[in-house]
Enzyme design. Structure first.
Site, mmCIF file in Angstrom:
data_model
loop_
_atom_site.group_PDB
_atom_site.id
_atom_site.type_symbol
_atom_site.label_atom_id
_atom_site.label_comp_id
_atom_site.label_asym_id
_atom_site.label_seq_id
_atom_site.Cartn_x
_atom_site.Cartn_y
_atom_site.Cartn_z
ATOM 1 N N GLN A 210 -18.286 4.114 9.513
ATOM 2 C CA GLN A 210 -18.726 5.498 9.699
ATOM 3 C C GLN A 210 -19.513 5.975 8.489
ATOM 4 O OE1 GLN A 210 -15.841 9.111 9.827
ATOM 5 N NE2 GLN A 210 -16.788 8.899 11.831
ATOM 6 N N GLU B 93 -16.393 17.911 6.192
ATOM 7 C CA GLU B 93 -16.875 18.506 7.433
ATOM 8 C C GLU B 93 -16.272 19.894 7.639
ATOM 9 O OE1 GLU B 93 -17.342 15.549 10.719
ATOM 10 O OE2 GLU B 93 -15.855 16.847 11.654
ATOM 11 N N HIS C 78 -20.601 9.342 6.914
ATOM 12 C CA HIS C 78 -20.305 10.772 6.997
ATOM 13 C C HIS C 78 -21.592 11.543 6.698
ATOM 14 C CE1 HIS C 78 -18.595 14.675 6.190
ATOM 15 N NE2 HIS C 78 -17.378 14.247 6.487
ATOM 16 N N GLY D 268 0.833 -1.197 0.000
ATOM 17 C CA GLY D 268 0.000 0.000 0.000
ATOM 18 C C GLY D 268 0.868 1.247 0.000
ATOM 19 N N ALA D 269 0.523 2.195 -0.874
ATOM 20 C CA ALA D 269 1.281 3.440 -0.990
ATOM 21 C C ALA D 269 0.373 4.638 -0.761
ATOM 22 C CB ALA D 269 1.954 3.523 -2.345
ATOM 23 N N GLY D 270 -0.581 4.498 0.166
ATOM 24 C CA GLY D 270 -1.329 5.663 0.627
ATOM 25 C C GLY D 270 -0.516 6.361 1.698
ATOM 26 N N GLY D 271 -1.180 7.187 2.480
ATOM 27 C CA GLY D 271 -0.464 7.924 3.518
ATOM 28 C C GLY D 271 0.231 6.995 4.504
ATOM 29 N N GLU E 142 -5.995 2.913 7.632
ATOM 30 C CA GLU E 142 -7.408 2.535 7.741
ATOM 31 C C GLU E 142 -7.597 1.018 7.830
ATOM 32 O OE1 GLU E 142 -10.034 4.808 5.236
ATOM 33 O OE2 GLU E 142 -11.730 3.496 5.688
ATOM 34 N N SER F 172 -8.021 10.583 11.038
ATOM 35 C CA SER F 172 -7.468 9.503 10.211
ATOM 36 C C SER F 172 -6.173 9.935 9.532
ATOM 37 C CB SER F 172 -8.463 9.034 9.156
ATOM 38 O OG SER F 172 -7.821 8.069 8.347
HETATM 39 C C1 LIG Z 1 -13.257 11.621 0.196
HETATM 40 C C2 LIG Z 1 -12.533 11.411 1.495
HETATM 41 C C3 LIG Z 1 -12.148 12.493 2.267
HETATM 42 C C4 LIG Z 1 -11.477 12.305 3.478
HETATM 43 N N1 LIG Z 1 -11.101 13.399 4.217
HETATM 44 C C5 LIG Z 1 -10.403 13.204 5.362
HETATM 45 C C6 LIG Z 1 -9.919 14.316 6.109
HETATM 46 O O1 LIG Z 1 -10.081 15.481 5.744
HETATM 47 N N2 LIG Z 1 -9.242 14.074 7.259
HETATM 48 C C7 LIG Z 1 -9.017 12.802 7.709
HETATM 49 O O2 LIG Z 1 -8.391 12.635 8.753
HETATM 50 N N3 LIG Z 1 -9.440 11.735 7.001
HETATM 51 C C8 LIG Z 1 -10.118 11.907 5.834
HETATM 52 N N4 LIG Z 1 -10.523 10.811 5.127
HETATM 53 C C9 LIG Z 1 -10.102 9.474 5.555
HETATM 54 C C10 LIG Z 1 -8.644 9.253 5.193
HETATM 55 O O3 LIG Z 1 -8.346 9.948 4.007
HETATM 56 C C11 LIG Z 1 -8.326 7.773 4.980
HETATM 57 O O4 LIG Z 1 -8.824 7.017 6.046
HETATM 58 C C12 LIG Z 1 -6.820 7.586 4.897
HETATM 59 O O5 LIG Z 1 -6.265 8.477 3.956
HETATM 60 C C13 LIG Z 1 -6.461 6.162 4.562
HETATM 61 O O6 LIG Z 1 -5.078 6.085 4.308
HETATM 62 P P1 LIG Z 1 -4.376 4.689 4.071
HETATM 63 O O7 LIG Z 1 -2.955 4.971 3.795
HETATM 64 O O8 LIG Z 1 -4.717 3.781 5.184
HETATM 65 O O9 LIG Z 1 -5.097 4.084 2.766
HETATM 66 P P2 LIG Z 1 -5.219 4.646 1.258
HETATM 67 O O10 LIG Z 1 -4.787 6.030 1.108
HETATM 68 O O11 LIG Z 1 -6.572 4.266 0.802
HETATM 69 O O12 LIG Z 1 -4.159 3.758 0.486
HETATM 70 C C14 LIG Z 1 -4.320 2.378 0.298
HETATM 71 C C15 LIG Z 1 -3.160 1.867 -0.523
HETATM 72 O O13 LIG Z 1 -3.211 0.444 -0.542
HETATM 73 C C16 LIG Z 1 -2.982 -0.017 -1.840
HETATM 74 N N5 LIG Z 1 -3.642 -1.312 -1.966
HETATM 75 C C17 LIG Z 1 -4.906 -1.652 -1.631
HETATM 76 N N6 LIG Z 1 -5.116 -2.958 -1.901
HETATM 77 C C18 LIG Z 1 -3.955 -3.443 -2.404
HETATM 78 C C19 LIG Z 1 -3.544 -4.712 -2.867
HETATM 79 N N7 LIG Z 1 -4.369 -5.762 -2.900
HETATM 80 N N8 LIG Z 1 -2.277 -4.845 -3.313
HETATM 81 C C20 LIG Z 1 -1.422 -3.787 -3.329
HETATM 82 N N9 LIG Z 1 -1.771 -2.574 -2.898
HETATM 83 C C21 LIG Z 1 -3.018 -2.408 -2.438
HETATM 84 C C22 LIG Z 1 -3.518 1.055 -2.749
HETATM 85 O O14 LIG Z 1 -2.874 1.008 -3.999
HETATM 86 C C23 LIG Z 1 -3.163 2.324 -1.972
HETATM 87 O O15 LIG Z 1 -1.870 2.730 -2.311
HETATM 88 C C24 LIG Z 1 -11.194 10.993 3.914
HETATM 89 C C25 LIG Z 1 -11.559 9.908 3.133
HETATM 90 C C26 LIG Z 1 -12.249 10.106 1.947
HETATM 91 C C27 LIG Z 1 -12.676 8.890 1.176
#
Ligand SMILES: Cc1cc2nc3c(=O)[nH]c(=O)nc-3n(C[C@H](O)[C@H](O)[C@H](O)COP(=O)(O)OP(=O)(O)OC[C@H]3O[C@@H](n4cnc5c(N)ncnc54)[C@H](O)[C@@H]3O)c2cc1C
Length: 584
Positions: A241, A256, A243, A12-15, A384, A400
């Site tokens: 949750q 929000e 929203h 995973g390359a999210g935050g 998440e 989050s």
């Molecule tokens: C529209 C929206 C607005 C939001 N606004 C806010 C805010 O203002 N403040 C706040 O605190 N939170 C907010 N949130 C919540 C927050 O953004 C998320 O909970 C958080 O960014 C999740 O980060 P993460 O790194 O866990 O996952 P993600 O950013 O979802 O990244 C998941 C990563 O996993 C990878 N992945 C998934 N499955 C696989 C697989 N099978 N194989 C390889 N890679 C995989 C994907 O490629 C991706 O890189 C918001 C959410 C949404 C949807």
């Protein structure tokens, strides 16, 4: 099949994944596997902010933040973890600032802060300005900043690699030790085995279980599904949750932050109805409370529009310059998707599925648990996909983006340190066997069910029966429907049989994860005969601390698509906050 060997593999390359990679990559040889190009991860869609008690614009401290998080989570929060998050929040924001993140500034040049739901001064006295932000593109800025820093440190990315299995090797007592992952390369259809000493799951949420959702198409709970299929536990999955402010009928998120900047929710007669439900902080009550209040307004006939099925978010009293400066994307979303100009008229809104509070149980170092006490050596989870649990039964807005930074960092450090202190564990003889069988099964001709139909029906039943309000009857209906859909899933046909960019095949795999997670949600929700945070049972409308002040731990029994789920429970960690009635 291609083979790779690293010290640490981050999935995973999210935050969360990239924050972990920045730490791990500076200490040990690290690879990041991601099904999306990194900057397309859902973190980039986050709008409103990331909170920390910086006290830049008014008095604040991390103890108030801890309290708000615990109360916001309706006391199902593990209090030690919440305290760590609130304390480390301050450095987490400053770290991002030093990495180059362009936060909005006060006239004196400090990081500016805005109000957000459930964040209060002195234990609930009034809303406090705690959310740091970059207009309404905070997540975008975080993701870009983290990506640039990963590039700076030379992180190795494997983009468009779908991880489909976790490989474990039993230790001498037969307990699992993480030893690698199996990934499918989208461009070639080839399988890759990555052997690693430590593995960090950071795969994000599963909001696509529902039809009305703010979540991206890709949030299909892959990491959760993989772990669950291994017979490892998922914690508190009944807590999703909703929203309050999705664009009505669409679910697209209106942050929000709009209410943080002064936006007001109104019903058909123009009444500011949140004054009745949360007299002190009104529109800035936690999300579960606001979402339920909105649904109540509609159920009691005070909804807006021809079908009286939504309420409106009013910002017409806020100067246009402020809206354009602080909420530019939100203005645009409303105009583009609903044809409504928020400057001139209120925006139709209704709750939308947004976030999963539950996930892979971890301790405060990000180590994943195989039961209530024992860790799975070498396995970590953050973001998440994980359940630390800092959000309990309801997450506060902006907690989050904070969670992914604080616990992403912690997991990255812990994973690298573990890797430096251990040797690689031998992989089992045939690590790709399960995945090969699964893909061959999906590609073989054995029926005429279609992925899109099953997904649509699952999302529809979950929207109708397991969203903001639930009862025994609706949940039983959802369970019957999901189990029937699982049965039909065994007869799906994937029409694309090719090797290159076979997204049809991967959507079928993703649907399998979603179906299992929908079932876990419903089974946990049926067993939780109380209302707490995001889980509101009309037939059990009050919180029951005597019987349910405990985390749900769900384990899959049996192989394949078995519906046999065992529920166990885990105590909540308390430090100094006694559960109280939750008034705002
Ligand atoms: C529209 C929206 C607005 C939001 N606004 C806010 C805010 O203002 N403040 C706040 O605190 N939170 C907010 N949130 C919540 C927050 O953004 C998320 O909970 C958080 O960014 C999740 O980060 P993460 O790194 O866990 O996952 P993600 O950013 O979802 O990244 C998941 C990563 O996993 C990878 N992945 C998934 N499955 C696989 C697989 N099978 N194989 C390889 N890679 C995989 C994907 O490629 C991706 O890189 C918001 C959410 C949404 C949807």
């Amino acid at each position: 099949m291609q083979f790779h060997k690293y010290d640490v593999v981050i999935v995973g390359a999210g935050g969360a994944g990239m924050r972990a990679a920045i730490e791990s990559g500076q200490r040990a040889r690290t690879a990041v596997l991601t099904k999306l190009y990194p900057t397309r991860s859902h973190t980039g869609a986050a709008q409103g902010g990331m909170c920390a008690a910086l006290a830049n614009v008014e008095e604040d401290n991390w103890e108030w933040h801890t309290f708000d998080t615990i109360k916001g989570g309706d006391y199902l929060v593990d209090q030690d973890a919440a305290e760590i998050m609130a304390k480390e929040a301050i450095d987490a924001v400053l770290d991002l600032e030093k990495m180059g993140l362009p936060f909005n500034r006060t006239p004196e040049g400090k990081i500016d802060q805005r109000r957000f739901g459930g964040h209060t001064r002195d234990h609930g006295k009034a809303a406090v300005r705690r959310a740091c932000y970059a207009a309404d593109r905070t997540g975008h800025m975080i993701l870009q900043t983290l990506y640039q820093n990963c590039v700076k440190y030379g992180t190795e990315f494997f983009n468009e690699f779908y991880v489909l299995d976790l490989v474990t090797t039993p230790d001498e007592d037969g307990n699992p030790v993480a030893s690698g992952v199996v990934a499918y390369e989208l461009a070639t259809g080839e399988l890759h085995v990555f052997q690693a000493k430590s593995i960090v799951f950071a795969t994000g949420g599963a909001g696509k279980i529902f039809k009305t959702t703010s979540n991206a198409h890709t949030l299909t709970g892959d990491g959760l599904g993989i772990i669950f299929r291994k017979g490892l536990p998922l914690e508190d999955m009944e807590f999703f949750q909703f929203h309050p402010t999705g664009l009505a009928g669409l679910g697209i998120l209106i942050s929000e932050a709009v209410r943080g900047e002064g936006g007001i929710l109104r019903n058909a007669s123009g009444e500011r109805f949140m004054e009745r439900y949360a007299p002190t902080i009104k529109d800035l009550a936690p999300r579960d409370i606001v979402a339920r209040s909105m649904v109540q307004e509609v159920l009691q006939g005070r909804g807006c529009g021809p079908n009286k099925d939504y309420v409106v978010l009013d910002v017409t009293h806020i100067p246009e310059e402020t809206l354009n400066a602080k909420l530019p994307d939100i203005m645009e979303f409303s105009r583009t998707y609903l044809g409504v100009d928020p400057v001139k008229e209120p925006v139709p809104v209704f709750p939308t599925c947004h976030y999963v509070m539950g996930g892979i149980p971890t301790n405060i170092h990000g180590e994943a648990l195989r039961d209530n006490e024992n860790v799975i050596p070498g396995l970590y989870a953050a973001g998440e996909v994980a359940c630390v649990s800092v959000h309990g039964s309801n997450r506060l807005g902006t907690n989050s983006l904070l969670d992914i930074n604080v616990f992403g960092r912690r997991a990255g450090i812990a994973a690298a340190e573990y890797a430096l202190a251990h040797e690689h564990v031998e992989l089992p003889a045939d690590p790709t066997k399960l995945v090969e069988e699964q893909l061959a099964g999906l590609l073989s001709e054995h029926g005429d069910e279609r992925v899109a139909d099953i997904r649509k029906e699952m999302q529809q039943t979950m929207d109708s029966h397991a969203s903001v309000y639930r009862t025994e009857d609706t949940l039983k209906q959802a369970l019957t429907d999901v189990q029937a859909l699982k049965e039909r899933y065994q007869r799906i046909t994937v029409s694309d049989k090719g090797k290159r960019y076979n997204t049809d095949l991967l959507e079928a795999v993703e649907l399998g994860f979603l179906l299992e997670l929908a079932e876990v949600l419903v089974v946990g929700a049926l067993a939780r005969k109380e209302s707490r945070g995001g889980h509101a049972r009309e037939d059990y409308p009050t919180r029951d601390d005597t019987n349910f002040m405990r985390h749900t731990m769900a384990y899959k029994q049996g192989a394949g698509l078995s519906s046999d789920i065992r529920l166990d429970y885990k105590p909540v960690t308390f430090t100094r906050y006694e559960p109280m009635e939750r008034k705002y």
